[in-house]
Scaffold this active site. Structure first.
Site, mmCIF file in Angstrom:
data_model
loop_
_atom_site.group_PDB
_atom_site.id
_atom_site.type_symbol
_atom_site.label_atom_id
_atom_site.label_comp_id
_atom_site.label_asym_id
_atom_site.label_seq_id
_atom_site.Cartn_x
_atom_site.Cartn_y
_atom_site.Cartn_z
ATOM 1 N N GLN A 1 -27.075 58.663 -28.472
ATOM 2 C CA GLN A 1 -26.522 57.987 -27.303
ATOM 3 C C GLN A 1 -25.926 59.023 -26.361
ATOM 4 O O GLN A 1 -25.562 58.690 -25.236
ATOM 5 C CB GLN A 1 -25.443 56.992 -27.716
ATOM 6 C CG GLN A 1 -25.911 55.918 -28.677
ATOM 7 C CD GLN A 1 -24.748 55.087 -29.175
ATOM 8 O OE1 GLN A 1 -24.329 54.117 -28.554
ATOM 9 N NE2 GLN A 1 -24.190 55.506 -30.303
ATOM 10 N N ASN A 2 -25.800 60.244 -26.840
ATOM 11 C CA ASN A 2 -25.117 61.281 -26.074
ATOM 12 C C ASN A 2 -26.037 61.834 -24.990
ATOM 13 O O ASN A 2 -27.257 61.912 -25.166
ATOM 14 C CB ASN A 2 -24.662 62.424 -26.996
ATOM 15 C CG ASN A 2 -23.683 61.940 -28.049
ATOM 16 O OD1 ASN A 2 -23.034 60.900 -27.863
ATOM 17 N ND2 ASN A 2 -23.586 62.646 -29.152
ATOM 18 N N HIS B 1 -29.895 57.265 -23.881
ATOM 19 C CA HIS B 1 -29.072 57.017 -22.683
ATOM 20 C C HIS B 1 -29.257 58.098 -21.638
ATOM 21 O O HIS B 1 -28.437 58.211 -20.724
ATOM 22 C CB HIS B 1 -27.588 56.927 -23.074
ATOM 23 C CG HIS B 1 -27.257 55.673 -23.840
ATOM 24 N ND1 HIS B 1 -26.091 55.518 -24.525
ATOM 25 C CD2 HIS B 1 -27.965 54.542 -24.042
ATOM 26 C CE1 HIS B 1 -26.072 54.318 -25.101
ATOM 27 N NE2 HIS B 1 -27.215 53.720 -24.828
ATOM 28 N N SER C 1 -18.789 54.317 -32.105
ATOM 29 C CA SER C 1 -17.844 53.208 -32.307
ATOM 30 C C SER C 1 -18.561 51.882 -32.510
ATOM 31 O O SER C 1 -17.942 50.881 -32.826
ATOM 32 C CB SER C 1 -16.923 53.086 -31.083
ATOM 33 O OG SER C 1 -17.719 52.793 -29.930
ATOM 34 N N ASN D 1 -18.119 58.542 -39.969
ATOM 35 C CA ASN D 1 -17.327 58.365 -38.756
ATOM 36 C C ASN D 1 -15.856 58.681 -39.019
ATOM 37 O O ASN D 1 -15.392 58.631 -40.161
ATOM 38 C CB ASN D 1 -17.482 56.932 -38.230
ATOM 39 C CG ASN D 1 -17.297 56.839 -36.723
ATOM 40 O OD1 ASN D 1 -17.917 57.560 -35.964
ATOM 41 N ND2 ASN D 1 -16.389 55.957 -36.305
#
Ligand code: BV8
Length: 237
Positions: free
Chosen positions: A94-95, A112, A180, A204
């Site tokens: 997602q980074n 993304h 998250s 996490n």
């Protein structure tokens, strides 16, 4: 992790937590990026239409910042898995930073988008871009002064979703690192994998919003959890 049926195909999903120890802000943690900026003001096409300079400055600041950071031991361990794993592996991130690649990983999919690409809204060309966009520089391909960050904003479709879903259909092990579980569709991948019979592991700093969907959750910093997990999975390969 209990003895597992033979693992062949792995999907790793990463979020901002994998880059946190490299000094790149997360989004929702203490002092997270969004806290000092309202998401609605920055990461939407409406915001860009309403105040392009504000949005361009926000991304110029972040694009410059990542170029001063280095990959950490979690990125390097994921790259070691990439180099040594004989089965299928897809690193869905997602980074929008390039630390997975600079850590040595190859099988990376930026769902993304990427800070280091600019997207021309006139000719649709994406160009490698490390400089600011605030001055509206001409597109290398068509010359129009119409480039935006090549980043997926809220309400926009993430990239290569068909490829991600096709890979999830074959996955044996789904590992989520440093996210998250707040943003969809990425946050739903664990359920897809689980419903298709894959084992699911979460690494996490704290329990994510999707923790209940994981067979196992390990809590701690990515620079400790990820190298240990990579050693474990390669030993059992
Ligand atoms: C879509 C790029 C549909 C930009 C990002 C209601 C209203 C409006 C929209 C929605 C809604 N409900 C659902 C939606 C959809 C929306 C969404 O999910 N919203 C959420 C907020 C509810 N999703 C979308 O809009 C997506 N598109 O749905 O399109 C569509 C359908 C058809 C046709 C067209 C469109 C697009 C979402 C993508 C948005 N872009 N980023 C940018 O970077 O500026 S999202 C942004 O948040 C980041 O990219 C990141 O990927 C994402 C999730 O954040 P995380 O990576 O998880 O980071 P976070 O800070 O949250 O968490 C970090 C974690 O790491 C924490 O758990 C922390 O404990 C841990 N950690 C910290 N340090 C460490 C650590 N772990 C280990 N070690 C450490 N050291």
């Amino acid at each position: 992790m209990a003895a597992m049926a033979r693992v062949r195909n792995i999907v790793v999903l990463t979020g901002a937590g994998v880059s946190a120890e490299s000094g790149i802000d997360t989004f929702r943690g203490a002092g997270g990026l969004w806290e000092s900026h309202r998401v609605e003001d920055l990461a939407t096409t409406e915001a860009f239409a309403r105040d392009p300079e504000l949005v361009l400055r926000f991304y110029d600041m972040r694009r410059a910042a990542i170029q001063t950071k280095q990959p950490n031991e979690a990125h390097v361990a994921i790259a070691r898995l990439d180099a040594e794993w004989r089965g299928r592996l897809l690193i869905v991130t997602q980074n929008v930073d390039d630390l997975h690649e600079r850590g040595g990983a190859r099988r990376v999919l930026h769902m993304h988008g990427e800070h280091l690409n600019a997207w021309c809204t006139a000719c649709d060309t994406r160009s490698r871009w490390t400089a600011p966009l605030i001055e509206r520089p001409p597109c290398p391909s068509c010359g129009a002064r119409a480039m935006r960050p090549d980043v997926v904003w809220f309400g926009e479709m993430p990239y290569r979703m068909d490829e991600i879903h096709a890979t999830l259909r074959e996955v044996d092990l789904f590992v989520s690192i440093g996210t998250s579980g707040a943003v969809y569709p990425a946050a739903g991948f664990v359920r897809t994998a689980r419903d298709l019979g894959a084992r699911t592991l979460e690494l996490n700093f704290e329990r994510s919003q999707g923790s209940a969907w994981f067979d196992e959750t390990r809590l701690g910093p990515a620079t400790e959890l990820v190298p240990a997990w990579v050693d474990e999975i390669l030993a059992g390969a």
